[in-house]
Write a protein that holds these residues in place. Structure first.
Motif, mmCIF file in Angstrom:
data_model
loop_
_atom_site.group_PDB
_atom_site.id
_atom_site.type_symbol
_atom_site.label_atom_id
_atom_site.label_comp_id
_atom_site.label_asym_id
_atom_site.label_seq_id
_atom_site.Cartn_x
_atom_site.Cartn_y
_atom_site.Cartn_z
ATOM 1 N N ILE A 262 -38.014 127.832 125.217
ATOM 2 C CA ILE A 262 -39.391 128.281 125.011
ATOM 3 C C ILE A 262 -39.875 128.991 126.273
ATOM 4 O O ILE A 262 -39.837 128.434 127.368
ATOM 5 N N ARG A 263 -40.340 130.225 126.095
ATOM 6 C CA ARG A 263 -40.807 131.020 127.229
ATOM 7 C C ARG A 263 -42.094 130.429 127.802
ATOM 8 O O ARG A 263 -42.993 130.024 127.068
ATOM 9 N N VAL A 264 -42.186 130.406 129.112
ATOM 10 C CA VAL A 264 -43.392 129.966 129.817
ATOM 11 C C VAL A 264 -44.089 131.203 130.368
ATOM 12 O O VAL A 264 -43.469 132.019 131.059
ATOM 13 N N SER A 265 -45.389 131.352 130.068
ATOM 14 C CA SER A 265 -46.109 132.529 130.556
ATOM 15 C C SER A 265 -46.885 132.247 131.838
ATOM 16 O O SER A 265 -47.101 133.137 132.650
ATOM 17 N N LEU A 266 -47.312 130.980 132.022
ATOM 18 C CA LEU A 266 -48.043 130.613 133.236
ATOM 19 C C LEU A 266 -48.102 129.099 133.353
ATOM 20 O O LEU A 266 -47.632 128.372 132.469
ATOM 21 N N GLN A 267 -48.677 128.628 134.452
ATOM 22 C CA GLN A 267 -48.847 127.196 134.679
ATOM 23 C C GLN A 267 -50.314 126.880 134.967
ATOM 24 O O GLN A 267 -51.000 127.656 135.635
ATOM 25 N N ALA A 333 -47.274 130.868 118.416
ATOM 26 C CA ALA A 333 -45.999 131.451 118.819
ATOM 27 C C ALA A 333 -44.817 130.891 118.025
ATOM 28 O O ALA A 333 -43.675 131.298 118.246
ATOM 29 N N GLY A 334 -45.098 129.955 117.120
ATOM 30 C CA GLY A 334 -44.037 129.413 116.280
ATOM 31 C C GLY A 334 -43.496 128.067 116.709
ATOM 32 O O GLY A 334 -42.542 127.563 116.118
ATOM 33 N N PHE A 335 -44.108 127.456 117.737
ATOM 34 C CA PHE A 335 -43.620 126.168 118.244
ATOM 35 C C PHE A 335 -44.612 125.057 117.878
ATOM 36 O O PHE A 335 -45.152 124.359 118.734
ATOM 37 N N TRP A 427 -55.084 119.085 114.464
ATOM 38 C CA TRP A 427 -54.400 120.358 114.698
ATOM 39 C C TRP A 427 -52.929 120.131 115.064
ATOM 40 O O TRP A 427 -52.643 119.239 115.834
ATOM 41 N N PRO A 428 -51.989 120.918 114.499
ATOM 42 C CA PRO A 428 -52.152 122.069 113.618
ATOM 43 C C PRO A 428 -51.902 121.761 112.142
ATOM 44 O O PRO A 428 -51.513 122.653 111.386
ATOM 45 N N LEU A 429 -52.131 120.530 111.747
ATOM 46 C CA LEU A 429 -52.010 120.169 110.335
ATOM 47 C C LEU A 429 -53.345 120.287 109.613
ATOM 48 O O LEU A 429 -53.383 120.364 108.386
ATOM 49 N N ARG A 430 -54.407 120.298 110.375
ATOM 50 C CA ARG A 430 -55.751 120.442 109.845
ATOM 51 C C ARG A 430 -56.523 121.430 110.714
ATOM 52 O O ARG A 430 -56.314 121.514 111.925
ATOM 53 N N GLU A 431 -57.427 122.173 110.062
ATOM 54 C CA GLU A 431 -58.455 122.906 110.798
ATOM 55 C C GLU A 431 -59.778 122.602 110.118
ATOM 56 O O GLU A 431 -59.932 122.807 108.907
ATOM 57 N N ILE A 436 -53.990 123.004 106.677
ATOM 58 C CA ILE A 436 -53.338 124.287 106.915
ATOM 59 C C ILE A 436 -51.830 124.085 106.961
ATOM 60 O O ILE A 436 -51.341 122.951 107.063
ATOM 61 N N ASN A 437 -51.099 125.177 106.888
ATOM 62 C CA ASN A 437 -49.637 125.145 106.937
ATOM 63 C C ASN A 437 -49.205 125.523 108.345
ATOM 64 O O ASN A 437 -49.231 126.697 108.722
ATOM 65 N N GLU A 438 -48.804 124.562 109.136
ATOM 66 C CA GLU A 438 -48.472 124.796 110.535
ATOM 67 C C GLU A 438 -47.254 125.697 110.712
ATOM 68 O O GLU A 438 -47.032 126.272 111.780
ATOM 69 N N LYS A 439 -46.445 125.854 109.651
ATOM 70 C CA LYS A 439 -45.260 126.704 109.726
ATOM 71 C C LYS A 439 -45.501 128.081 109.122
ATOM 72 O O LYS A 439 -44.616 128.938 109.166
ATOM 73 N N GLY A 440 -46.664 128.280 108.537
ATOM 74 C CA GLY A 440 -46.930 129.532 107.839
ATOM 75 C C GLY A 440 -48.095 130.283 108.413
ATOM 76 O O GLY A 440 -48.253 130.388 109.636
ATOM 77 N N ASP A 441 -48.926 130.803 107.549
ATOM 78 C CA ASP A 441 -50.087 131.580 107.956
ATOM 79 C C ASP A 441 -51.219 130.624 108.311
ATOM 80 O O ASP A 441 -51.825 130.005 107.441
#
Length: 572
Positions: A262-267, A333-335, A427-431, A436-441
């Motif tokens: 998994i890419r890290v963009s910052l800390q 990002a898909g994770f 989150w990310p199973l509920r909003e 919501i679908n955590e693997k989809g849209d």
């Protein structure tokens, strides 16, 4: 969330809603430089300026950009990136529809050279449309009532101007205002790296993280930089100040990190500063690091650090730090597996003892009252107080010791939560109050299942839809004496459009939705609104509360700070 602040935001929406207006025959990518060096330059520019709002898989702060160049021409992209307002004002069909949707001008990237713009477009052209995993069932339209006008007109008085940290909007990236215990002064931070003392209407530089921390960054993004601060409740005796800020990826080993894939963009870095003299301005003293967290993306970071202001010496909560740790953009990002777990720190509110040393790194303590402190829950993080958040942006206490957290949402809802230890907020199973679908849209919602109670999610005490705003700005219960009409009211608002809301705290209880009402505004003697003042630009409001319990509101777009001076019933 924050849908009108980064240059490519409206662009992506145009592709989704208006692609049919632009034929494939007008695409002109054949002459675009598509060599690896150009694409790499575009990638770098995108990460610096756009990735806080956009990725290439999932709509988030702004729509996803995967496959964007399959629908829109180079020439239109160039014109829109360089000067979106000009296109809107010219009557361009696509740009005008975007303005109608968002009711806000986005910033121009006219400072980009033609070569820069070509590089960004080349990078976008290298990314294909995403493939997501859908649900078998159809999504639904959420049902949530629009916010109605309430009983109050709030009178705001201009008090101070924060020094400009840029020559473009926003002039000062005001992110937080808070009192210093034992003092009547208010302190204000600018995300670009400075903390100011506000005294008698004058802002004086107190701490310059941008100068003291060599790896400090305040880009890309809307929330990167000097994120939050809080003085220890016994600051006048111990001189301790705590802060959060962002640094470049790999600046130092992280205490909380992902797998190498998994890419890290910052800390995000949490620090303790010890002054040699609590009365000295500017700060003079030393620093030590408490912990460091890797993040997938530049959004949804560690934007809240606070103490319980009601706790007294000897109380369990006294001197303990609460930190709101966002999901870091990991879900978009898909994770999705990074969050909604008691074994990971992302998407949580944690509670730590800065004076303890029984953490893994030995730099802070684990309060024994934390839900998982006893170690009887497998690999559960002992720091976790509550979890299941996208972006727990602000945390505050009511006089009857309720903890309220504002959570900036995805595409549908902005929420207030009543925080209790060991609760999962979904989150990310509920909003909001939907599945919501955590693997989809992530922008689609579904009805709750019949057996929803078995999942033990805790739902908002109040929420509003993106018809009324884009990103919630958490506020405070009014504790002052100047405006007794506001006693028992929690005042908050929407960051983007600057609308001010309130709820009645006597109605707050877990499992019950409280009605949100809007306040009218009188600003320096004129009945108006922040939206009218700034011609529908992003206002970027924040709230503060001083030592007397009075409320303050800042507008990041122009760096001004207002005091809530009075309130009256509408019609009076």
């Amino acid at each position: 969330m924050l849908r009108s602040t980064v240059g490519l935001l409206l662009l992506a929406f145009s592709i989704i809603t208006l692609a049919s207006c632009h034929s494939r025959s007008s695409l002109d990518y054949a002459d675009l430089p598509l060599d690896s060096l150009t694409i790499e330059k575009g990638r770098s520019l995108f990460l610096q300026n756009c990735s806080a709002c956009h990725d290439f898989r999932q709509d988030g702060i702004g729509p996803q950009l995967g496959g964007v160049t399959e629908q829109v021409s180079v020439s239109w992209l160039k014109d829109f990136i360089a000067d979106p307002k000009r296109l809107i004002d010219s009557g361009d069909q696509r740009a005008s529809a975007l303005f109608s949707q968002y009711n806000s001008y986005m910033p121009s990237f006219a400072h980009y050279s033609e070569e820069d713009i070509h590089a960004v477009i080349a990078y976008l052209h290298s990314i294909k449309a995403p493939v997501t995993v859908g649900n078998d069932e159809p999504s639904i339209e959420p049902e949530i009532a629009p916010i109605a006008l309430g009983d109050y007109i709030l009178e705001l008085k201009y008090e101070a101007q924060l020094p400009a940290s840029s020559d473009k909007d926003p002039l000062a990236r005001i992110a937080k205002m808070a009192e210093q215990p034992g003092s009547e002064d208010l302190f204000v931070l600018d995300l670009r790296g400075k903390l100011y003392q506000l005294k008698n209407g004058k802002a004086t530089t107190y701490l310059e993280i941008d100068e003291l921390m060599p790896h400090f960054i305040d880009a890309p993004g809307l929330a990167t930089g000097f994120g939050s601060f809080a003085f220890h409740p016994d600051f006048q005796n111990n001189g301790l100040l705590y802060t959060t800020h962002t640094e470049k990826a790999g600046s130092a080993p992280a205490d909380f990190s992902y797998s190498d894939s998994i890419r890290v963009s910052l800390q995000w870095v949490i620090s303790e500063w010890k002054t040699t003299d609590p009365l000295a301005v500017p700060f003079e003293g030393s620093r030590r690091e408490l912990l460091r967290i890797n993040m997938v993306g530049p959004s949804h970071g560690v934007q809240e650090l606070t103490f319980n202001p009601l706790a007294q010496s000897g109380d369990e909560d006294y001197g303990l730090i609460y930190l709101g740790v966002g999901d870091g953009g990991s879900v978009g990002a898909g994770f999705h597996f990074v969050t909604n777990s008691i074994e990971t720190i992302w998407g949580t509110i944690i509670r730590i003892d800065p004076q303890g040393n029984n953490s893994k790194n030995g730099q802070y303590g684990i309060p024994p009252g934390n839900p998982f402190a006893d170690g009887n829950n497998g690999n559960a993080l002992k720091e976790i107080y509550a979890w299941g958040f996208r972006n727990p942006h602000r945390i505050s206490w009511t006089k009857d010791r309720k903890k309220i957290a504002s959570n900036i949402g995805q595409a549908q809802f902005e929420s207030l939560y009543l925080i209790e230890p060991g609760h999962n907020y979904g989150w990310p199973l509920r909003e909001g109050t939907y599945r919501i679908n955590e693997k989809g849209d992530l922008n689609l919602v579904y009805p709750l299942p019949d057996d929803d109670a078995a999942y033990n999610f805790t739902y908002p005490i109040a929420q509003y839809s993106h018809q009324d705003g884009n990103a919630i700005s958490g506020g405070f219960e009014y504790w002052g004496n100047n405006i007794p009409e506001l006693h028992g009211k929690y005042i908050f608002g929407d960051i983007v459009n600057g609308r001010i809301f309130y709820i009645d705290l006597e109605e707050v209880r877990q499992g019950h939705q409280v009605e949100i009402k809007e306040c009218r505004l009188n600003i320096d003697g004129i009945d108006t609104s922040f939206g009218e003042m700034f011609d529908n630009k992003k206002v970027d409001i924040r709230f503060g509360r001083d030592s007397a319990g009075e409320l303050w509101i800042s507008t990041k777009i122009d760096g001004k700070i207002y005091r809530l001076a009075d309130a009256r019933l509408a019609g009076n």
